[in-house]
Scaffold this motif. Structure first.
Motif, PDB file in Angstrom:
ATOM      1  N   GLY A 314      19.738  62.893  31.014  1.00  0.00           N
ATOM      2  CA  GLY A 314      21.048  62.926  31.646  1.00  0.00           C
ATOM      3  C   GLY A 314      20.915  61.602  32.545  1.00  0.00           C
ATOM      4  N   SER A 315      22.143  61.101  33.084  1.00  0.00           N
ATOM      5  CA  SER A 315      22.326  59.938  34.129  1.00  0.00           C
ATOM      6  C   SER A 315      21.437  60.155  35.086  1.00  0.00           C
ATOM      7  CB  SER A 315      23.767  59.646  34.311  1.00  0.00           C
ATOM      8  OG  SER A 315      24.194  60.673  34.734  1.00  0.00           O
ATOM      9  N   ASP A 316      21.379  61.513  35.577  1.00  0.00           N
ATOM     10  CA  ASP A 316      20.720  61.869  36.968  1.00  0.00           C
ATOM     11  C   ASP A 316      19.060  61.844  36.960  1.00  0.00           C
ATOM     12  OD1 ASP A 316      23.267  62.414  38.119  1.00  0.00           O
ATOM     13  OD2 ASP A 316      23.074  64.506  37.354  1.00  0.00           O
ATOM     14  N   ALA A 317      18.618  61.618  35.559  1.00  0.00           N
ATOM     15  CA  ALA A 317      17.298  61.420  35.417  1.00  0.00           C
ATOM     16  C   ALA A 317      16.529  60.298  35.898  1.00  0.00           C
ATOM     17  CB  ALA A 317      16.829  61.900  34.126  1.00  0.00           C
ATOM     18  N   LYS A 318      15.400  60.267  36.351  1.00  0.00           N
ATOM     19  CA  LYS A 318      14.545  59.310  36.609  1.00  0.00           C
ATOM     20  C   LYS A 318      14.040  58.457  35.332  1.00  0.00           C
ATOM     21  CE  LYS A 318      12.898  60.985  40.961  1.00  0.00           C
ATOM     22  NZ  LYS A 318      11.791  61.391  42.042  1.00  0.00           N
ATOM     23  N   PRO A 319      13.822  57.174  35.292  1.00  0.00           N
ATOM     24  CA  PRO A 319      13.377  56.601  34.237  1.00  0.00           C
ATOM     25  C   PRO A 319      12.233  57.211  33.459  1.00  0.00           C
ATOM     26  CG  PRO A 319      13.968  54.833  35.841  1.00  0.00           C
ATOM     27  CD  PRO A 319      14.056  56.225  36.604  1.00  0.00           C
ATOM     28  N   LYS A 322      13.404  60.119  31.665  1.00  0.00           N
ATOM     29  CA  LYS A 322      14.112  59.930  30.412  1.00  0.00           C
ATOM     30  C   LYS A 322      13.317  59.543  29.343  1.00  0.00           C
ATOM     31  CE  LYS A 322      18.318  58.364  32.685  1.00  0.00           C
ATOM     32  NZ  LYS A 322      19.668  57.135  32.901  1.00  0.00           N
ATOM     33  N   ARG A 323      12.259  58.876  29.764  1.00  0.00           N
ATOM     34  CA  ARG A 323      11.299  58.430  28.746  1.00  0.00           C
ATOM     35  C   ARG A 323      10.579  59.585  28.102  1.00  0.00           C
ATOM     36  NH1 ARG A 323      10.564  55.432  24.560  1.00  0.00           N
ATOM     37  NH2 ARG A 323      11.498  53.876  25.882  1.00  0.00           N
ATOM     38  N   ALA A 324      10.006  60.405  29.106  1.00  0.00           N
ATOM     39  CA  ALA A 324       9.414  61.641  28.466  1.00  0.00           C
ATOM     40  C   ALA A 324      10.205  62.525  27.790  1.00  0.00           C
ATOM     41  CB  ALA A 324       8.812  62.453  29.734  1.00  0.00           C
ATOM     42  N   ALA A 325      11.499  62.853  28.277  1.00  0.00           N
ATOM     43  CA  ALA A 325      12.444  63.408  27.238  1.00  0.00           C
ATOM     44  C   ALA A 325      12.657  62.787  26.028  1.00  0.00           C
ATOM     45  CB  ALA A 325      13.591  63.650  28.278  1.00  0.00           C
ATOM     46  N   PHE A 326      12.919  61.350  25.858  1.00  0.00           N
ATOM     47  CA  PHE A 326      13.046  60.916  24.779  1.00  0.00           C
ATOM     48  C   PHE A 326      11.971  60.969  23.668  1.00  0.00           C
ATOM     49  CE2 PHE A 326      12.746  57.108  21.871  1.00  0.00           C
ATOM     50  CZ  PHE A 326      13.925  57.126  21.298  1.00  0.00           C
ATOM     51  N   ASP A 327      10.791  60.971  24.331  1.00  0.00           N
ATOM     52  CA  ASP A 327       9.710  61.037  23.300  1.00  0.00           C
ATOM     53  C   ASP A 327       9.442  62.377  22.808  1.00  0.00           C
ATOM     54  OD1 ASP A 327       8.812  58.344  23.759  1.00  0.00           O
ATOM     55  OD2 ASP A 327       7.419  58.661  25.352  1.00  0.00           O
TER      56      ASP A 327
END
Length: 464
Positions: A314-319, A322-327
């Motif tokens: 989500g937009s509230d997450a740190k970069p 976000k990368r870890a969640a994407f992977d």
């Protein structure tokens, strides 16, 4: 879509879809949220026909079946209906729909069960007896709300030639329960610490999309019910059967661009779409594969487990979050996709285009130079692709053939490759064109799988 036991179709027109999309874009620009435009309201839903033989029906209802048996059951229900008895309370083996799923692995695909699975069993249908165009039909009508849409499913049982036929029409209305635009107060939506209240997760949205709610027909406007009934009656009226033949009909599909027909194995399906690209191009795309394999693959995928990881992006997450969640999400998708591939041994896809002018005429005018150019491109491109590999893909071996004349240009590529870590595949790719047509065919199979010999013979001879 067709199997040896099932036929389904819809009548969405590509020109209508384009028009509706254009209108929707205009309305979105105006920010008029109250006008609900959806091309699904403009076509006659999904229509399907299943059939069952006397032997199959005996397994389902536990007694001998014939058209005379069906007629007797119809008259018995008609008598009870005249006595104002609720037909849902009458034990009727013909209407125990769950038992029909026992024979799905023989080629039948029950659309509503495939789409909704166990959730469909929670709905209460209205049972009605009909005579449409001189045909007797026992119809179960399901009305339910799903994601602000009113869904209508009419399931009609009919009989001829001592077989049972099930006609299904699935339709929807997107206006009755459409959400209207609401003005929101940011102060009410935001907590004192700056965090948004009532944040909805993607998993929650998926759950809402799958949730079903029974709807009473009396609560639906007559105009909407009339539209549903019109589609249902049209399907039943148009339905007809011929006398069964001694020889079983082979499952085939025809690519109408060049009138090319392919005979498929008995337990396969094909799904075909015809569409128009602009004013000058007509196209046909067809996919085919094994019915049992398709069902096993669909059952293997668990989309909800993948959805859990989206909320961390989500937009509230740190970069870095976000990368870890994407992977994590990417790996989960590959894992789920790999589960499906486990059951798919082969698949066959064709796409063809019919042009209203001689689009390829200039290209075909110089066959030798064009052949040389394509030869260099393929030689260098495949060589580079073979040099590239990772844990998800590696090209093992390949060969190709070129056949260029002033009438046609054909390219055939055979390739062996590794995909998704665990699987080795063999594939054939064909691309060909005439002055006013173009065709692409792809056949992929697992390297250790032996396909139907007659199908392979047709694929090896594939050429427009």
């Amino acid at each position: 879509m067709e199997t040896n036991k099932f036929y389904a179709f819809s009548s969405a027109q590509s020109s209508d879809i384009a028009k509706i999309m254009k209108e929707t874009a205009k309305e979105t620009k105006k920010q008029d949220k109250n006008k609900n435009l959806n091309f699904l309201d403009k076509y006659q839903g999904i229509n399907s026909v299943n059939y069952y033989t006397t032997a199959e029906m005996k397994n389902i209802i536990g007694t001998d079946f014939s058209t005379a048996y069906f007629d007797a059951e119809y008259e018995k229900l008609a008598l009870l209906e005249r006595s104002q008895l609720n037909l849902n309370t009458v034990p009727t083996p013909l209407l125990e729909m769950d038992k029909y799923n026992l024979l799905e692995n023989k080629g039948n695909i029950i659309v509503q069960q495939q789409l909704l699975r166990e959730k469909f069993a929670t709905l209460t249908p209205t049972i009605k007896l009909e005579k449409i165009g001189g045909k007797k039909a026992i119809t179960l009508k399901y009305l339910y709300k799903q994601m602000n849409r009113l869904m209508n499913v009419d399931v009609s049982l009919m009989s001829a030639n001592d077989r049972l036929y099930i006609l299904t029409n699935i339709n929807q209305d997107s206006s009755l329960y459409a959400k209207k635009a609401e003005k929101t107060d940011k102060k009410q939506d935001t907590a004192k610490d700056g965090e948004v209240k009532d944040k909805v997760s993607i998993k929650d949205i998926l759950k809402q999309a799958l949730a079903l709610e029974n709807v009473n027909a009396a609560d639906v406007p007559d105009s909407v019910m009339s539209k549903f009934n019109e589609h249902h009656v049209k399907l039943v009226k148009a339905f007809s059967v011929s006398q069964p033949t001694k020889e079983a009909r082979r499952l085939t599909f025809t690519d109408t661009t060049r009138d090319k027909t392919i005979v498929l194995p008995d337990d396969w399906y094909y799904a075909q779409t015809k569409y128009q690209l602009g004013e000058k191009i007509n196209a046909v795309i067809t996919g085919a594969g094994s019915v049992p394999e398709m069902k096993q693959a669909a059952n293997a995928i668990l989309f909800n487990t993948v959805a859990d990881n989206f909320d961390a992006m989500g937009s509230d997450a740190k970069p870095e979050e976000k990368r870890a969640a994407f992977d994590k999400t990417k790996n989960k998708y590959l894992e789920e996709y790999s589960k499906a591939i486990k059951y798919l041994n082969s698949t066959f896809i064709t796409t063809s285009f019919q042009f209203k002018d001689d689009s390829w005429k200039e290209f075909l005018a110089n066959p030798e130079s064009n052949k040389a150019t394509v030869d260099v491109m393929l030689r260098d491109g495949l060589k580079r692709l073979k040099g590239f590999s990772n844990e998800y893909f590696a090209l093992h071996d390949y060969s190709y053939k070129l056949d260029f004349t002033k009438e046609k240009a054909n390219v055939v590529i055979d390739a062996d490759f590794m995909g998704l870590k665990d699987y080795n595949f063999s594939s054939k790719l064909f691309f060909g064109c005439h002055k006013d047509t173009a065709s692409l065919m792809v056949f992929v199979r697992k390297a250790d799988f032996t396909p139907d010999a007659k199908l392979i013979e047709q694929i090896n001879q594939w050429e427009f």
